[in-house]
Scaffold this active site. Structure first.
Site, mmCIF file in Angstrom:
data_model
loop_
_atom_site.group_PDB
_atom_site.id
_atom_site.type_symbol
_atom_site.label_atom_id
_atom_site.label_comp_id
_atom_site.label_asym_id
_atom_site.label_seq_id
_atom_site.Cartn_x
_atom_site.Cartn_y
_atom_site.Cartn_z
ATOM 1 C CE1 TYR A 131 3.152 9.908 6.552
ATOM 2 C CE2 TYR A 131 5.031 11.368 6.910
ATOM 3 C CZ TYR A 131 4.457 10.283 6.257
ATOM 4 O OH TYR A 131 5.186 9.582 5.316
ATOM 5 C CB SER B 86 8.486 9.154 6.957
ATOM 6 O OG SER B 86 8.851 10.493 6.640
ATOM 7 C CD GLU C 164 12.852 15.220 0.772
ATOM 8 O OE1 GLU C 164 11.910 15.447 -0.017
ATOM 9 O OE2 GLU C 164 12.795 15.492 1.982
ATOM 10 N NE ARG D 280 -8.739 4.833 0.440
ATOM 11 C CZ ARG D 280 -8.408 5.984 1.030
ATOM 12 N NH1 ARG D 280 -8.897 6.272 2.222
ATOM 13 N NH2 ARG D 280 -7.575 6.816 0.456
ATOM 14 C CB ILE E 72 7.305 3.378 -1.746
ATOM 15 C CG1 ILE E 72 8.180 4.634 -1.876
ATOM 16 C CG2 ILE E 72 8.063 2.266 -1.031
ATOM 17 C CD1 ILE E 72 8.497 5.305 -0.555
#
Length: 255
Positions: free
Chosen positions: A149, A136, A181, A39, A19
């Protein structure tokens, strides 16, 4: 549509894959300057196609590296107009994992959202910038087996409204986008853990009300970039769901 983002400097955490990569691409199309804070260095061939993109490497779970990255970005660009808090991954740290694993997961998925807002607050005040938190659907639906999470994602939604209130007087807008999704590389790798990935995917898409298909990263990115832009100038404290109705509509609906 011109979203009015030309020459705006926008930090996108995890902006080199999934994303985040789609957000970087849309920002580049809008003539903004995506600063990819990550990272690991993104794929060189992909990066070459993202106009004006900059890359700053940092482990976001390390506060000192976050501080150095912000100083570096200020030195390179002179201003910061937006922040997309996106980096993180569902690491399946559940009830059995224990408190140490839980805390480490929060460092990977939540704490850097706060750290970067803390470090960039004055920069964003100076430009009347915008913040978008990528959360999410698990924050609202639960999933099972992924306590840390889900805790991180639920906290991100709470912080979206807290920061929207905190920054009202500064003209900084704060919103959240909530994917459900979405076919990203991480999602594709998760599917491969099943004996019959195609069957698993078909089972999932049957439950997505609009079109019975996965959301694309581009569809998430378009929503994120709109929220960053002055075209959404009176929108703050909102949670947007570009998910084909997955979170809120009855998944028994057939069409």
């Amino acid at each position: 549509m011109d979203l009015g983002l030309r020459d705006k400097v926008v930090i996108v955490t995890g902006g080199g894959s999934g994303i985040g990569a789609a957000v970087s691409e849309v920002l580049a199309e809008e003539n903004a300057i995506p600063v990819i804070l990550t990272r690991r260095a993104p794929d060189a061939a992909w990066l070459a196609g993202v106009a004006r993109a900059d890359v700053v490497l940092a482990d976001l779970s390390d506060d000192d590296q976050c501080r150095r990255a912000v100083v570096d970005i200020r030195a390179r660009h002179g201003r910061i107009d937006g922040l997309v808090n996106n980096a993180g991954a569902n690491d399946s740290v559940g009830i059995k994992a224990g408190p140490d694993a839980f805390r480490q997961s929060l460092d990977r998925n939540l704490v850097h959202y706060y750290t970067l807002v803390h470090l960039l607050a004055d920069d964003l005040r100076a430009t009347k910038g915008s913040i978008v938190n990528v959360a999410s659907k698990t924050a609202l639906t639960g999933q099972g087996g992924t306590s840390a999470y889900v805790a991180a994602k639920a906290a991100q939604l709470g912080l979206t409204r807290e920061w929207a209130a905190d920054f009202l007087k500064d003209g900084i807008r704060v919103n959240a986008v909530i994917p459900a999704e979405v076919m990203t590389p991480l999602y594709a790798n998760w599917l491969k853990t099943f004996d019959n990935p195609d069957d698993r995917l078909a089972e999932i898409t049957r439950r997505i009300p609009l079109g019975h298909r996965m959301t694309t990263p581009r569809e998430i990115a378009d929503t994120v970039v709109f929220l960053l832009s002055p075209r959404s100038s009176h929108t703050t404290g909102q949670w947007l769901f570009p998910d084909g109705g997955y979170t809120h509509l009855d998944r028994a609906i057939s069409n």
